[in-house]
Write a protein that holds these residues in place. Sequence first.
Motif, short mmCIF file in Angstrom:
data_model
loop_
_atom_site.label_atom_id
_atom_site.label_comp_id
_atom_site.label_asym_id
_atom_site.label_seq_id
_atom_site.Cartn_x
_atom_site.Cartn_y
_atom_site.Cartn_z
N LEU A 189 0.85 -1.19 0.00
CA LEU A 189 0.00 0.00 0.00
C LEU A 189 0.89 1.24 0.00
N PRO A 190 0.38 2.34 -0.54
CA PRO A 190 1.16 3.58 -0.48
C PRO A 190 1.19 4.12 0.95
N LEU A 191 2.30 4.72 1.33
CA LEU A 191 2.41 5.32 2.66
C LEU A 191 1.41 6.44 2.87
N SER A 192 0.84 6.95 1.81
CA SER A 192 -0.17 8.00 1.94
C SER A 192 -1.34 7.53 2.80
N THR A 193 -1.56 6.20 2.86
CA THR A 193 -2.66 5.69 3.69
C THR A 193 -2.46 6.02 5.15
N VAL A 194 -1.22 6.12 5.60
CA VAL A 194 -0.95 6.53 6.98
C VAL A 194 -0.63 8.03 7.03
N PHE A 195 0.06 8.52 6.02
CA PHE A 195 0.45 9.94 6.01
C PHE A 195 -0.77 10.87 6.03
N GLU A 196 -1.87 10.44 5.42
CA GLU A 196 -3.03 11.32 5.31
C GLU A 196 -3.64 11.68 6.66
N THR A 197 -3.32 10.92 7.70
CA THR A 197 -3.83 11.24 9.04
C THR A 197 -2.95 12.27 9.76
N PHE A 198 -1.76 12.52 9.24
CA PHE A 198 -0.80 13.37 9.94
C PHE A 198 -1.14 14.86 9.99
N PRO A 199 -1.64 15.48 8.90
CA PRO A 199 -1.91 16.92 8.98
C PRO A 199 -2.83 17.31 10.13
N ARG A 200 -3.90 16.57 10.29
CA ARG A 200 -4.82 16.89 11.39
C ARG A 200 -4.16 16.66 12.74
N ALA A 201 -3.42 15.54 12.87
CA ALA A 201 -2.73 15.25 14.14
C ALA A 201 -1.73 16.36 14.47
N VAL A 202 -0.99 16.81 13.48
CA VAL A 202 -0.01 17.90 13.69
C VAL A 202 -0.74 19.18 14.07
N GLU A 232 0.76 -0.64 9.24
CA GLU A 232 -0.05 -0.64 10.46
C GLU A 232 0.82 -0.49 11.71
N LYS A 233 1.99 -1.11 11.71
CA LYS A 233 2.88 -1.05 12.87
C LYS A 233 3.65 0.28 12.95
N THR A 264 2.36 3.37 12.23
CA THR A 264 1.51 4.52 12.52
C THR A 264 1.79 5.12 13.88
N SER A 265 1.71 4.35 14.94
CA SER A 265 1.92 4.87 16.30
C SER A 265 3.32 5.44 16.51
N PRO A 266 4.38 4.73 16.11
CA PRO A 266 5.71 5.32 16.29
C PRO A 266 5.90 6.64 15.53
N LEU A 267 5.32 6.74 14.33
CA LEU A 267 5.46 7.98 13.57
C LEU A 267 4.70 9.12 14.25
N ILE A 268 3.51 8.85 14.76
CA ILE A 268 2.76 9.88 15.49
C ILE A 268 3.56 10.30 16.73
N HIS A 269 4.19 9.35 17.40
CA HIS A 269 5.00 9.66 18.58
C HIS A 269 6.18 10.57 18.21
N LEU A 270 6.82 10.27 17.09
CA LEU A 270 7.93 11.12 16.64
C LEU A 270 7.45 12.53 16.30
N LEU A 271 6.30 12.63 15.64
CA LEU A 271 5.75 13.95 15.33
C LEU A 271 5.45 14.72 16.61
N ARG A 272 4.88 14.02 17.59
CA ARG A 272 4.58 14.66 18.88
C ARG A 272 5.86 15.18 19.53
N ASN A 273 6.92 14.37 19.50
CA ASN A 273 8.19 14.79 20.08
C ASN A 273 8.76 16.01 19.35
N CYS A 274 8.63 16.03 18.03
CA CYS A 274 9.10 17.19 17.27
C CYS A 274 8.38 18.46 17.74
N ILE A 275 7.08 18.35 17.89
CA ILE A 275 6.27 19.53 18.24
C ILE A 275 6.45 19.90 19.70
#
Length: 168
Positions: free
Chosen positions: A29-42, A70-71, A73-84
């Motif tokens: 699957l394209p990574l866009s399937t997980v990436f598309e949730t990031f703008p709102r989370a950020v 699927e595995k 998603t959570s680590p990437l959200i965690h990294l984004l949270r740490n960045c912010i």
Amino acid sequence: IFKTYRDDMALRDILLNELYEDVLRMRMLPLSTVFETFPRAVRDMAKLFKKEIAFQMTGGETTLDKKIIEKLTSPLIHLLRNCIDHGIETPQERLAQGKQATGTVAVSAHQESGHVEIRVTDDGRGIQTDKLRQRLIKRGTLSEEKARTLGEAELVITIFLPSVSTSE
């Protein structure tokens, strides 16, 4: 008869390999399937931490196995949270340092030599190694002697240990 058997076996191997490759492609699957949730989370995290964030994404067309995505998603959200939370300074701090008030956080992905590299970056203060060193000592994760002898690169790697945080 032996030649016919050998030809049949060779054809079977070719068909099995094609079937295997088709199955693998179907799982990709394209990574866009997980990436598309990031703008709102950020956007939500920026509001929570009172930060101004410009968010950039590239490489959403890069494909990975569905199970891996699927595995991730959570680590990437965690990294984004740490960045912010930890990386990007408040608008006032950024302006005082001569930076733009808005910080940049970016996620990028690309495929190279059969591997996929995903990067999460920000233009913030970076990892505060002195604060990290003091936190590791205070929490007993490292002895004072060991923490003082670690080089910066070795110290930064400790952020991936469980329960290591510089957050109050």
